[in-house]
Design a protein around this motif. Sequence first.
Motif, PDB file in Angstrom:
ATOM      1  N   VAL A   1       0.938  -1.221  -0.067  1.00 25.54           N
ATOM      2  CA  VAL A   1      -0.143  -0.078   0.038  1.00 25.54           C
ATOM      3  C   VAL A   1       0.931   1.171  -0.181  1.00 25.54           C
ATOM      4  O   VAL A   1       1.862   1.240   0.922  1.00 25.54           O
ATOM      5  N   LYS A   2       0.751   2.395  -1.158  1.00 24.86           N
ATOM      6  CA  LYS A   2       1.299   3.171  -0.923  1.00 24.86           C
ATOM      7  C   LYS A   2       0.500   4.552  -0.146  1.00 24.86           C
ATOM      8  O   LYS A   2      -0.643   4.662  -0.555  1.00 24.86           O
ATOM      9  N   LEU A   3       1.352   5.159   0.434  1.00 29.87           N
ATOM     10  CA  LEU A   3       0.754   6.405   1.183  1.00 29.87           C
ATOM     11  C   LEU A   3      -0.106   7.366   0.393  1.00 29.87           C
ATOM     12  O   LEU A   3      -1.286   7.736   0.652  1.00 29.87           O
ATOM     13  N   TYR A   4       0.393   7.621  -0.857  1.00 29.84           N
ATOM     14  CA  TYR A   4      -0.539   8.310  -1.762  1.00 29.84           C
ATOM     15  C   TYR A   4      -1.721   7.847  -2.055  1.00 29.84           C
ATOM     16  O   TYR A   4      -2.649   8.797  -2.455  1.00 29.84           O
ATOM     17  N   THR A   5      -2.055   6.643  -2.153  1.00 29.09           N
ATOM     18  CA  THR A   5      -3.211   5.870  -2.352  1.00 29.09           C
ATOM     19  C   THR A   5      -4.204   6.062  -1.492  1.00 29.09           C
ATOM     20  O   THR A   5      -5.482   5.990  -1.611  1.00 29.09           O
ATOM     21  N   LEU A   6      -3.802   6.318  -0.071  1.00 31.07           N
ATOM     22  CA  LEU A   6      -4.713   6.617   1.095  1.00 31.07           C
ATOM     23  C   LEU A   6      -5.100   7.915   0.937  1.00 31.07           C
ATOM     24  O   LEU A   6      -4.613   8.950   0.684  1.00 31.07           O
ATOM     25  N   GLY A   7      -6.475   7.953   1.262  1.00 31.22           N
ATOM     26  CA  GLY A   7      -7.161   9.345   1.218  1.00 31.22           C
ATOM     27  C   GLY A   7      -6.635  10.283   2.434  1.00 31.22           C
ATOM     28  O   GLY A   7      -6.203   9.739   3.172  1.00 31.22           O
ATOM     29  N   SER A   8      -6.791  11.486   1.902  1.00 27.26           N
ATOM     30  CA  SER A   8      -6.507  12.276   3.022  1.00 27.26           C
ATOM     31  C   SER A   8      -7.475  12.352   4.239  1.00 27.26           C
ATOM     32  O   SER A   8      -8.642  11.900   4.030  1.00 27.26           O
ATOM     33  N   PRO A   9      -7.212  12.995   5.471  1.00 29.37           N
ATOM     34  CA  PRO A   9      -8.423  12.962   6.399  1.00 29.37           C
ATOM     35  C   PRO A   9      -9.504  13.334   6.047  1.00 29.37           C
ATOM     36  O   PRO A   9      -9.608  14.321   5.372  1.00 29.37           O
ATOM     37  N   GLU A  10     -10.772  12.677   6.177  1.00 27.02           N
ATOM     38  CA  GLU A  10     -11.833  13.094   5.570  1.00 27.02           C
ATOM     39  C   GLU A  10     -12.954  13.229   6.927  1.00 27.02           C
ATOM     40  O   GLU A  10     -12.663  12.718   8.023  1.00 27.02           O
ATOM     41  N   LYS A  11     -14.060  13.557   6.626  1.00 29.61           N
ATOM     42  CA  LYS A  11     -15.066  13.734   7.677  1.00 29.61           C
ATOM     43  C   LYS A  11     -15.784  12.343   7.952  1.00 29.61           C
ATOM     44  O   LYS A  11     -16.589  12.254   8.829  1.00 29.61           O
ATOM     45  N   TYR A  12     -15.408  11.445   7.110  1.00 28.88           N
ATOM     46  CA  TYR A  12     -16.078  10.086   7.135  1.00 28.88           C
ATOM     47  C   TYR A  12     -15.277   9.219   8.285  1.00 28.88           C
ATOM     48  O   TYR A  12     -14.376   9.102   8.213  1.00 28.88           O
ATOM     49  N   SER A  13     -16.435   8.528   8.833  1.00 34.38           N
ATOM     50  CA  SER A  13     -15.817   7.718   9.830  1.00 34.38           C
ATOM     51  C   SER A  13     -15.852   6.235   9.501  1.00 34.38           C
ATOM     52  O   SER A  13     -15.251   5.469   9.886  1.00 34.38           O
ATOM     53  N   LEU A  14     -16.669   6.120   8.132  1.00 35.27           N
ATOM     54  CA  LEU A  14     -16.777   4.641   7.686  1.00 35.27           C
ATOM     55  C   LEU A  14     -16.930   4.801   6.336  1.00 35.27           C
ATOM     56  O   LEU A  14     -17.710   5.579   5.839  1.00 35.27           O
ATOM     57  N   HIS A  15     -16.083   3.932   5.611  1.00 39.65           N
ATOM     58  CA  HIS A  15     -16.229   3.730   4.146  1.00 39.65           C
ATOM     59  C   HIS A  15     -16.630   2.398   3.794  1.00 39.65           C
ATOM     60  O   HIS A  15     -16.009   1.349   4.137  1.00 39.65           O
ATOM     61  N   ILE A  16     -17.770   2.183   2.975  1.00 41.61           N
ATOM     62  CA  ILE A  16     -18.211   0.974   2.687  1.00 41.61           C
ATOM     63  C   ILE A  16     -17.957   0.994   1.146  1.00 41.61           C
ATOM     64  O   ILE A  16     -18.413   1.540   0.246  1.00 41.61           O
TER      65      ILE A  16
END
Length: 171
Positions: A86-101
């Motif tokens: 997993v590459k860091l740039y593929t991870l989203g920036s901090p979001e307001k979402y607590s859960l991603h489905i």
Amino acid sequence: MRKETIDERSIRLVDERLVSELEFVLTHPSCNVERVENFYNNCLIMNESVPIYAFVTTMKRINPGLLREWSKQNTAVRMALDDLGVKLYTLGSPEKYSLHIQIDLSGRSPSRGLYQVTWHSEMDEKTVSGMFKRRAIKVTDRTQGDVELVGIRTVTDHKYTLYIKTREEFA
């Protein structure tokens, strides 16, 4: 077929319990890097082993932005991300979402403009309902990208029906 030993089974149950507790921590409204790090350190103190790869995979699914921030502070997490490719740039920036489905609507037809998707989670009804009310759940379809979660209904303990609207339906 190889039989699982008692030790392997107990380790798997401990791992499942810890991942379930991590999911609870991640869905708490005031969850941040410090709380996740504190939870992780407590797990290290209280258990013989901690399933770091399972933790990283769970965080990637629920809150990738928080995982990105945590990996900047914790070397073990950063190494686990590297091991998993997993590459860091593929991870989203901090979001307001607590859960991603993540869902897959391919081969499904909407009923009255809404897709109905069955979703299983270890989270209790109160937590899921609270997250839905504060719009803290993000739903992404495999092919269409972001879709709109317009409703949620509890079917049984840990089983929910998600009511989804795609871009075509709300365009």
